[in-house]
Write an enzyme that holds these catalytic residues in place. Structure first.
Site, PDB file in Angstrom:
ATOM      1  N   ARG A  12       0.866  -1.180   0.000  1.00 43.65           N
ATOM      2  CA  ARG A  12       0.000   0.000   0.000  1.00 43.65           C
ATOM      3  C   ARG A  12       0.899   1.226   0.000  1.00 43.65           C
ATOM      4  O   ARG A  12       2.115   1.124   0.118  1.00 43.65           O
ATOM      5  CB  ARG A  12      -1.030  -0.003   1.153  1.00 43.65           C
ATOM      6  CG  ARG A  12      -0.700  -0.657   2.430  1.00 43.65           C
ATOM      7  CD  ARG A  12       0.313   0.043   3.316  1.00 43.65           C
ATOM      8  NE  ARG A  12       0.116   1.476   3.372  1.00 43.65           N
ATOM      9  CZ  ARG A  12       1.070   2.351   3.625  1.00 43.65           C
ATOM     10  NH1 ARG A  12       2.328   1.945   3.827  1.00 43.65           N
ATOM     11  NH2 ARG A  12       0.851   3.632   3.666  1.00 43.65           N
ATOM     12  N   ARG A  30      -7.292  -0.653  -6.891  1.00 48.22           N
ATOM     13  CA  ARG A  30      -7.641   0.425  -5.943  1.00 48.22           C
ATOM     14  C   ARG A  30      -7.862   1.699  -6.752  1.00 48.22           C
ATOM     15  O   ARG A  30      -7.106   1.978  -7.683  1.00 48.22           O
ATOM     16  CB  ARG A  30      -6.539   0.648  -4.886  1.00 48.22           C
ATOM     17  CG  ARG A  30      -6.493  -0.467  -3.833  1.00 48.22           C
ATOM     18  CD  ARG A  30      -5.595  -0.102  -2.662  1.00 48.22           C
ATOM     19  NE  ARG A  30      -6.240   0.804  -1.703  1.00 48.22           N
ATOM     20  CZ  ARG A  30      -5.585   1.363  -0.684  1.00 48.22           C
ATOM     21  NH1 ARG A  30      -4.306   1.120  -0.488  1.00 48.22           N
ATOM     22  NH2 ARG A  30      -6.225   2.156   0.146  1.00 48.22           N
ATOM     23  N   ASP A  47      -2.124  10.737  -2.492  1.00 45.77           N
ATOM     24  CA  ASP A  47      -2.508   9.647  -3.407  1.00 45.77           C
ATOM     25  C   ASP A  47      -2.896  10.153  -4.781  1.00 45.77           C
ATOM     26  O   ASP A  47      -2.803   9.437  -5.776  1.00 45.77           O
ATOM     27  CB  ASP A  47      -3.633   8.821  -2.794  1.00 45.77           C
ATOM     28  CG  ASP A  47      -3.077   7.958  -1.679  1.00 45.77           C
ATOM     29  OD1 ASP A  47      -2.844   8.507  -0.588  1.00 45.77           O
ATOM     30  OD2 ASP A  47      -2.823   6.771  -1.919  1.00 45.77           O
ATOM     31  N   LYS A  51      -4.755  10.196   2.820  1.00 46.73           N
ATOM     32  CA  LYS A  51      -5.398   9.345   3.826  1.00 46.73           C
ATOM     33  C   LYS A  51      -6.465  10.108   4.611  1.00 46.73           C
ATOM     34  O   LYS A  51      -6.252  11.255   4.998  1.00 46.73           O
ATOM     35  CB  LYS A  51      -4.308   8.792   4.749  1.00 46.73           C
ATOM     36  CG  LYS A  51      -4.784   7.888   5.874  1.00 46.73           C
ATOM     37  CD  LYS A  51      -5.667   6.754   5.392  1.00 46.73           C
ATOM     38  CE  LYS A  51      -5.024   5.898   4.322  1.00 46.73           C
ATOM     39  NZ  LYS A  51      -6.000   4.962   3.685  1.00 46.73           N
TER      40      LYS A  51
HETATM   41  O1  MRU Z   1      -4.514   3.263   2.133  1.00 47.65           O
HETATM   42  P1  MRU Z   1      -3.034   3.452   1.985  1.00 47.65           P
HETATM   43  O2  MRU Z   1      -2.258   2.941   3.153  1.00 47.65           O
HETATM   44  O3  MRU Z   1      -2.520   2.946   0.658  1.00 47.65           O
HETATM   45  O4  MRU Z   1      -2.868   5.025   1.981  1.00 47.65           O
HETATM   46  C1  MRU Z   1      -1.591   5.584   1.884  1.00 47.65           C
HETATM   47  C2  MRU Z   1      -1.612   7.051   2.003  1.00 47.65           C
HETATM   48  O5  MRU Z   1      -2.632   7.681   2.109  1.00 47.65           O
HETATM   49  C3  MRU Z   1      -0.305   7.753   1.915  1.00 47.65           C
HETATM   50  O6  MRU Z   1      -0.338   8.923   2.682  1.00 47.65           O
HETATM   51  C4  MRU Z   1      -0.053   8.136   0.456  1.00 47.65           C
HETATM   52  O7  MRU Z   1      -0.147   7.016  -0.375  1.00 47.65           O
HETATM   53  C5  MRU Z   1       1.253   8.760   0.272  1.00 47.65           C
HETATM   54  S1  MRU Z   1       2.511   7.508   0.463  1.00 47.65           S
HETATM   55  C6  MRU Z   1       3.920   7.926  -0.024  1.00 47.65           C
END
Ligand code: MRU
Length: 353
Positions: free
Chosen positions: A55, A89, A229, A240
């Site tokens: 992830r 995703r 993301d 997040k």
């Molecule tokens: O649901 P996840 O754990 O994949 O979410 C990850 C995040 O939100 C991170 O903050 C984002 O991907 C930046 S990671 C370098």
């Protein structure tokens, strides 16, 4: 197969492509167990992304690129492989970016595809190191910072985005205090960021997500530093769930907000945040804690796992190409049109909240 936790340096290499097979450090089991999942084809990689074995936006893109390399080596239908990976995703645009880059290779053999996937992986690490220098250069001496989710080596090709800035700033002696959230409900902060920081010997304090307002209200924080993301062309940023609440509090209490993400996270096709698809996961993730049910059976839960922070709340957007100030109307997508190496930023040129 599971085993005792190895030395941190070894464990922090979360994505490995060896002998044509993808090995993923299973992030569901960390920090208490080190378990590797071996993927032999694109469908297995898609399953691993969906299940959060791997992830973090950049790591998802890297894994998908290796998935396409394995599909080519096996002679699998590339369109089916790509569609399967793309559906895994919805929010992290790095997935689409990496798949588009693999598709752009056209009619080449499997060895060239594997090399391209390795290049995407290596470039991500190099970009993170560049962003870390830029971001750390914006922090004043003794800066007190808070990060959210996990944006470190586990979430990327290495070093990390927001956590990369913190690592580099810490090495340079710039930080006065490091805070990180738990990151409900999946606990990326409590399980993964705490583990990475401890592995580096960086002293840090964890807070409940809901404690951030109290920390900021008391004047205890200078910067919120997060990854992303998907960043819309105007700078609206999906990250997040909880990032929007952090930015809102930061606005209220004079704390600055820095978003750190490679250019592959910027989506010029999304004009603003309203166009970003937000993943909603099973409500059961909210109703359980460590596999034990915490809410009564039948509890209805809404579980969006990302939110969108408006550009106007973001003081600095840092990517490997340079720094934009979305709060002052500078659009991250503009950086994609400039030279590939951004200039060094300092706190005095960074503007303030
Ligand atoms: O649901 P996840 O754990 O994949 O979410 C990850 C995040 O939100 C991170 O903050 C984002 O991907 C930046 S990671 C370098």
């Amino acid at each position: 197969m599971s085993q005792a936790i190895p030395s941190p340096g070894e464990a922090l290499r979360a994505v490995r492509f060896e002998a044509g097979v993808l090995h993923l450090l299973d992030q569901r089991a960390l920090p208490h167990e080190t378990r590797w999942l071996v993927c032999h084809d694109a469908a297995a990689v898609a399953d691993a992304i969906r299940a959060m074995v791997v992830r973090g936006a950049p790591a998802i893109g890297i894994a998908a690129a290796y998935g396409m390399a394995m599909a080519a080596a096996a002679g699998d239908d590339p369109e089916i492989a790509e569609a399967t990976l793309r559906a895994s995703r919805p929010t992290a645009v790095n997935l689409h970016w990496a798949l588009a880059r693999m598709r752009a290779l056209g009619d080449v053999d499997a060895a060239v595809r594997a090399e391209e996937a390795r290049a995407i992986h290596a470039e991500d690490l190099a970009q993170n190191l560049r962003m870390a220098e830029l971001g750390a250069g914006m922090l004043g001496t003794g800066a007190r910072v808070l990060t959210h989710c996990n944006t470190g080596a586990l979430a990327t090709g290495g070093h990390g985005t927001a956590l990369g800035v913190i690592r580099t700033a810490w090495s340079a002696g710039r930080l006065g205090a490091v805070f990180h959230t738990e990151t409900r409900p999946w606990l990326q902060g409590a399980r993964l960021t705490a583990w990475e920081l401890a592995a580096e010997g960086i002293p840090a304090t964890m807070i409940a997500d809901a404690a951030a307002a109290q920390l900021m209200a008391g004047g205890g924080l200078d910067w919120v530093i997060v990854g992303a993301d998907r960043v819309a062309a105007n700078g609206d940023t999906a990250n997040k769930i909880g990032t929007l609440a952090l930015a809102t509090c930061a606005r209220a209490f004079g704390t600055r907000v820095m978003v750190v993400a490679p250019s592959g996270t910027v989506d010029p096709d999304c004009a603003d945040g309203a166009a970003i698809p937000i993943e909603e996961r099973d409500g059961d993730e909210l109703c359980t804690l460590g596999g034990t049910r915490s809410a009564p059976a039948g509890t209805r839960a809404w579980n969006p796992v990302f939110d969108v922070t408006p550009a106007a709340m973001i003081d600095a957007f840092v990517c490997e190409r340079g720094v934009a100030r979305p709060a002052l109307g500078e659009h991250p997508a503009e950086l994609l049109r400039g030279p590939a190496d951004g200039g060094q930023e300092t706190e005095s040129t960074a503007g303030s909240a």
